[in-house]
Write a protein that holds these residues in place. Structure first.
Motif, PDB file in Angstrom:
ATOM      1  N   ASP A   5      -3.671   1.325   6.447  1.00 58.84           N
ATOM      2  CA  ASP A   5      -3.610   1.400   4.990  1.00 58.84           C
ATOM      3  C   ASP A   5      -3.375   0.015   4.393  1.00 58.84           C
ATOM      4  O   ASP A   5      -3.156  -0.964   5.103  1.00 58.84           O
ATOM      5  N   MET A   6      -3.430  -0.050   3.070  1.00 60.12           N
ATOM      6  CA  MET A   6      -3.212  -1.309   2.367  1.00 60.12           C
ATOM      7  C   MET A   6      -2.654  -0.998   0.986  1.00 60.12           C
ATOM      8  O   MET A   6      -2.679   0.150   0.535  1.00 60.12           O
ATOM      9  N   VAL A   7      -2.139  -2.013   0.324  1.00 52.27           N
ATOM     10  CA  VAL A   7      -1.641  -1.843  -1.042  1.00 52.27           C
ATOM     11  C   VAL A   7      -2.312  -2.884  -1.928  1.00 52.27           C
ATOM     12  O   VAL A   7      -2.702  -3.968  -1.477  1.00 52.27           O
ATOM     13  N   LYS A   8      -2.451  -2.558  -3.206  1.00 52.10           N
ATOM     14  CA  LYS A   8      -2.998  -3.514  -4.158  1.00 52.10           C
ATOM     15  C   LYS A   8      -1.974  -4.606  -4.449  1.00 52.10           C
ATOM     16  O   LYS A   8      -0.773  -4.372  -4.401  1.00 52.10           O
ATOM     17  N   SER A   9      -2.478  -5.782  -4.739  1.00 53.60           N
ATOM     18  CA  SER A   9      -1.590  -6.903  -5.042  1.00 53.60           C
ATOM     19  C   SER A   9      -2.141  -7.677  -6.229  1.00 53.60           C
ATOM     20  O   SER A   9      -3.362  -7.803  -6.398  1.00 53.60           O
ATOM     21  N   ALA A  10      -1.238  -8.226  -7.026  1.00 52.85           N
ATOM     22  CA  ALA A  10      -1.641  -9.107  -8.124  1.00 52.85           C
ATOM     23  C   ALA A  10      -2.025 -10.489  -7.605  1.00 52.85           C
ATOM     24  O   ALA A  10      -2.587 -11.305  -8.343  1.00 52.85           O
ATOM     25  N   ASN A  11      -1.706 -10.750  -6.342  1.00 48.53           N
ATOM     26  CA  ASN A  11      -1.990 -12.041  -5.736  1.00 48.53           C
ATOM     27  C   ASN A  11      -3.318 -12.002  -4.978  1.00 48.53           C
ATOM     28  O   ASN A  11      -3.711 -10.961  -4.445  1.00 48.53           O
ATOM     29  N   TRP A  12      -3.991 -13.154  -4.940  1.00 49.30           N
ATOM     30  CA  TRP A  12      -5.250 -13.261  -4.202  1.00 49.30           C
ATOM     31  C   TRP A  12      -5.016 -12.952  -2.725  1.00 49.30           C
ATOM     32  O   TRP A  12      -4.003 -13.372  -2.179  1.00 49.30           O
ATOM     33  N   PRO A  13      -5.870 -12.192  -2.081  1.00 46.89           N
ATOM     34  CA  PRO A  13      -7.174 -11.675  -2.493  1.00 46.89           C
ATOM     35  C   PRO A  13      -7.120 -10.272  -3.085  1.00 46.89           C
ATOM     36  O   PRO A  13      -8.146  -9.585  -3.134  1.00 46.89           O
ATOM     37  N   GLY A  14      -5.946  -9.824  -3.501  1.00 49.57           N
ATOM     38  CA  GLY A  14      -5.828  -8.553  -4.192  1.00 49.57           C
ATOM     39  C   GLY A  14      -5.325  -7.395  -3.354  1.00 49.57           C
ATOM     40  O   GLY A  14      -5.139  -6.303  -3.869  1.00 49.57           O
ATOM     41  N   VAL A  15      -5.092  -7.618  -2.057  1.00 49.71           N
ATOM     42  CA  VAL A  15      -4.564  -6.559  -1.194  1.00 49.71           C
ATOM     43  C   VAL A  15      -3.457  -7.117  -0.305  1.00 49.71           C
ATOM     44  O   VAL A  15      -3.483  -8.292   0.082  1.00 49.71           O
ATOM     45  N   GLY A  16      -2.506  -6.256   0.001  1.00 46.64           N
ATOM     46  CA  GLY A  16      -1.421  -6.607   0.897  1.00 46.64           C
ATOM     47  C   GLY A  16      -1.283  -5.577   1.995  1.00 46.64           C
ATOM     48  O   GLY A  16      -1.990  -4.563   2.008  1.00 46.64           O
ATOM     49  N   PRO A  17      -0.364  -5.802   2.929  1.00 47.76           N
ATOM     50  CA  PRO A  17      -0.241  -4.914   4.089  1.00 47.76           C
ATOM     51  C   PRO A  17       0.339  -3.553   3.746  1.00 47.76           C
ATOM     52  O   PRO A  17       1.229  -3.431   2.903  1.00 47.76           O
ATOM     53  N   GLY A  18      -0.187  -2.526   4.419  1.00 50.67           N
ATOM     54  CA  GLY A  18       0.381  -1.195   4.345  1.00 50.67           C
ATOM     55  C   GLY A  18       1.467  -1.027   5.388  1.00 50.67           C
ATOM     56  O   GLY A  18       2.085  -2.011   5.827  1.00 50.67           O
ATOM     57  N   VAL A  19       1.683   0.213   5.822  1.00 47.07           N
ATOM     58  CA  VAL A  19       2.832   0.493   6.687  1.00 47.07           C
ATOM     59  C   VAL A  19       2.453   1.183   7.991  1.00 47.07           C
ATOM     60  O   VAL A  19       3.335   1.581   8.747  1.00 47.07           O
ATOM     61  N   ILE A  20       1.148   1.303   8.279  1.00 50.05           N
ATOM     62  CA  ILE A  20       0.769   2.019   9.488  1.00 50.05           C
ATOM     63  C   ILE A  20      -0.421   1.333  10.150  1.00 50.05           C
ATOM     64  O   ILE A  20      -1.262   0.724   9.473  1.00 50.05           O
ATOM     65  N   GLY A  21      -0.464   1.377  11.484  1.00 52.17           N
ATOM     66  CA  GLY A  21      -1.601   0.848  12.216  1.00 52.17           C
ATOM     67  C   GLY A  21      -1.386  -0.563  12.741  1.00 52.17           C
ATOM     68  O   GLY A  21      -0.526  -1.304  12.260  1.00 52.17           O
ATOM     69  N   PRO A  22      -2.191  -0.955  13.743  1.00 46.25           N
ATOM     70  CA  PRO A  22      -1.989  -2.249  14.406  1.00 46.25           C
ATOM     71  C   PRO A  22      -2.240  -3.451  13.516  1.00 46.25           C
ATOM     72  O   PRO A  22      -1.554  -4.470  13.648  1.00 46.25           O
ATOM     73  N   ASN A  23      -3.215  -3.379  12.610  1.00 48.84           N
ATOM     74  CA  ASN A  23      -3.495  -4.538  11.770  1.00 48.84           C
ATOM     75  C   ASN A  23      -2.363  -4.820  10.798  1.00 48.84           C
ATOM     76  O   ASN A  23      -2.063  -5.978  10.496  1.00 48.84           O
ATOM     77  N   ASN A  24      -1.715  -3.782  10.313  1.00 51.62           N
ATOM     78  CA  ASN A  24      -0.529  -3.996   9.486  1.00 51.62           C
ATOM     79  C   ASN A  24       0.662  -4.454  10.324  1.00 51.62           C
ATOM     80  O   ASN A  24       1.490  -5.245   9.859  1.00 51.62           O
ATOM     81  N   ALA A  25       0.749  -3.963  11.564  1.00 50.74           N
ATOM     82  CA  ALA A  25       1.834  -4.408  12.448  1.00 50.74           C
ATOM     83  C   ALA A  25       1.750  -5.899  12.726  1.00 50.74           C
ATOM     84  O   ALA A  25       2.772  -6.538  13.023  1.00 50.74           O
ATOM     85  N   LEU A  26       0.545  -6.470  12.614  1.00 58.69           N
ATOM     86  CA  LEU A  26       0.349  -7.897  12.831  1.00 58.69           C
ATOM     87  C   LEU A  26       0.684  -8.733  11.596  1.00 58.69           C
ATOM     88  O   LEU A  26       0.685  -9.965  11.664  1.00 58.69           O
ATOM     89  N   SER A  27       0.943  -8.092  10.472  1.00 57.57           N
ATOM     90  CA  SER A  27       1.241  -8.839   9.252  1.00 57.57           C
ATOM     91  C   SER A  27       2.547  -9.614   9.402  1.00 57.57           C
ATOM     92  O   SER A  27       3.536  -9.102   9.953  1.00 57.57           O
ATOM     93  N   PRO A  28       2.596 -10.844   8.888  1.00 55.03           N
ATOM     94  CA  PRO A  28       3.860 -11.602   8.915  1.00 55.03           C
ATOM     95  C   PRO A  28       4.983 -10.920   8.145  1.00 55.03           C
ATOM     96  O   PRO A  28       6.153 -11.247   8.338  1.00 55.03           O
ATOM     97  N   LYS A  29       4.634  -9.959   7.289  1.00 50.52           N
ATOM     98  CA  LYS A  29       5.663  -9.237   6.528  1.00 50.52           C
ATOM     99  C   LYS A  29       6.666  -8.572   7.445  1.00 50.52           C
ATOM    100  O   LYS A  29       7.848  -8.417   7.085  1.00 50.52           O
ATOM    101  N   TYR A  30       6.225  -8.173   8.642  1.00 50.79           N
ATOM    102  CA  TYR A  30       7.075  -7.363   9.513  1.00 50.79           C
ATOM    103  C   TYR A  30       7.540  -8.104  10.768  1.00 50.79           C
ATOM    104  O   TYR A  30       8.082  -7.492  11.684  1.00 50.79           O
ATOM    105  N   VAL A  31       7.359  -9.422  10.813  1.00 53.12           N
ATOM    106  CA  VAL A  31       7.797 -10.201  11.980  1.00 53.12           C
ATOM    107  C   VAL A  31       9.311 -10.219  12.091  1.00 53.12           C
ATOM    108  O   VAL A  31       9.881 -10.181  13.187  1.00 53.12           O
ATOM    109  N   GLY A  32       9.990 -10.286  10.957  1.00 49.08           N
ATOM    110  CA  GLY A  32      11.450 -10.294  10.963  1.00 49.08           C
ATOM    111  C   GLY A  32      12.018 -11.515  11.668  1.00 49.08           C
ATOM    112  O   GLY A  32      11.502 -12.627  11.541  1.00 49.08           O
ATOM    113  N   ASP A  33      13.063 -11.300  12.466  1.00 48.20           N
ATOM    114  CA  ASP A  33      13.749 -12.408  13.136  1.00 48.20           C
ATOM    115  C   ASP A  33      13.298 -12.592  14.577  1.00 48.20           C
ATOM    116  O   ASP A  33      14.030 -13.144  15.395  1.00 48.20           O
ATOM    117  N   MET A  34      12.081 -12.159  14.905  1.00 48.69           N
ATOM    118  CA  MET A  34      11.609 -12.206  16.285  1.00 48.69           C
ATOM    119  C   MET A  34      11.696 -13.608  16.882  1.00 48.69           C
ATOM    120  O   MET A  34      12.182 -13.798  18.001  1.00 48.69           O
TER     121      MET A  34
END
Length: 355
Positions: free
Chosen positions: A222-251
């Motif tokens: 999944d994905m979410v709309k964003s006001a920032n370019w390119p207009g989409v941000g990460p969702g919460v399910i699936g491998p491509n979202n798991a790769l987002s830097p949003k969820y790296v945390g303190d690894m």
């Protein structure tokens, strides 16, 4: 579910773990030192078979299909845990097979999973071999060597980066070359390795790509709309979202703070187009070359320095008391273990004996 053939010398097994039923390829003696191979995105354990068969005497090759790939049981990936689901699956498999300590080898996304395993259970790892791994700071949407996000909401990363055409052709198992931008065969032969290389098992590897579950709760995610370019941000399910830097945390900080630091080999191709400092799968690169409109410019959203980020983290690993060795292979793309097997195995086997 696609049933993939195996090379002579490779056996398969369905292993019940505490987390899911995992389909596993095996090579070598059951009593050998365990080496767990983690495959990349849009592939499966099939990609590792030649490397498994080339293991030195006394080693046991173990290559699972990750959840959502190959013939393993499907369970959704909780992307808010980053790559935690995949890493915990690897550790559960090791438990089920009685592997207290093991070597780990990861390619592309599998290298990113290996980083997460290192952060989660460093004391269980003997060595780590990273073949063209994703950046420790995730894929897409960061701008410098320390992984600073381009936008606060991490727009430009996650499931929204995947071509719907490509996902659709994967879903119908299209083996043709009619679509020059999205044909799985053309994507594989153009980006998984450097042209003109073609693997002997091209058809099996293409079939392996088709084992990914293209479905609402997996790929592309999944994905979410964003006001920032390119207009989409990460969702919460699936491998491509798991790769987002949003969820790296303190690894990264957990890796650096660990008492046990197994030796690391990082081996990658000089001509990699997927994981590089100018990746053709990164919106920063595509915006810069005007392949995606309205790019906000170098200061706001530069190409992600993926290799530079990995190098910086591994240099900090040395400063924190660890060891790593980097090898860049000339005339090589994203799959050094397939494109340059002799050079890859020489370095990999030397590390196995180093531990």
């Amino acid at each position: 579910m696609i049933k993939l053939p195996t090379m002579p010398g490779i056996t398969t097994q369905q292993v019940a773990t505490s987390r899911l039923l995992q389909h596993v390829r095996l090579s070598g003696p059951e009593s050998g030192e365990p080496v767990i191979f983690i495959h990349g995105n849009v592939s499966s354990g099939t990609f590792w078979e030649e490397t498994m068969l080339a293991l030195p005497e006394g080693f046991r090759g173990i290559a699972p299909d990750l959840r959502g790939y190959g013939e393993s049981e499907f369970k959704p990936v909780d992307a808010t845990r980053g790559l935690g689901d995949f890493a915990d699956d690897v550790l559960a498999l090791a438990d089920a097979l009685g592997c207290d300590r093991f070597h780990v080898v990861g390619h592309s996304m599998g290298g990113s999973v290996a980083f997460q395993v290192l952060a989660t259970a460093p004391e269980r790892l003997q060595t780590i071999t990273l073949a063209a791994p994703g950046s420790p700071y995730g894929f897409g949407g960061t701008k410098d060597l320390d992984g600073t996000p381009c936008w606060p909401d991490f727009a430009g990363s996650g499931g929204g980066l995947v071509s719907p055409e490509f996902a659709g052709l994967l879903a119908v198992q299209d083996r043709g070359i009619d679509n020059p931008r999205a044909s799985p065969r053309l994507v594989m032969n153009s980006f998984y390795w450097k042209v003109p290389f073609r693997p002997a098992r091209e058809e099996e590897l293409l079939s392996s790509m088709f084992t990914i579950r293209v479905k609402e709760d997996h790929y592309p995610g999944d994905m979410v709309k964003s006001a920032n370019w390119p207009g989409v941000g990460p969702g919460v399910i699936g491998p491509n979202n798991a790769l987002s830097p949003k969820y790296v945390g303190d690894m990264v900080e957990r890796i650096l703070a660990a008492d046990h630091k197994p030796p690391i080999l990082w081996i990658h191709g000089a001509d990699d187009q997927i994981v590089s400092d100018m990746s053709f799968f990164d919106l920063g690169t595509l915006g810069k070359i005007q392949a995606v409109p309205d790019w906000p410019g170098e200061e706001a959203f530069p190409p992600q320095p993926m290799k530079g980020q990995t190098r910086r983290v591994l240099q900090r690993y040395i400063e924190a008391g660890g060891y790593f060795h980097e090898i860049e292979l000339a005339d090589c793309g994203h799959s050094p273990y397939l494109e340059k097997p002799k050079a890859f195995n020489n370095a990999f086997h030397a590390l196995l004996h180093k531990k």
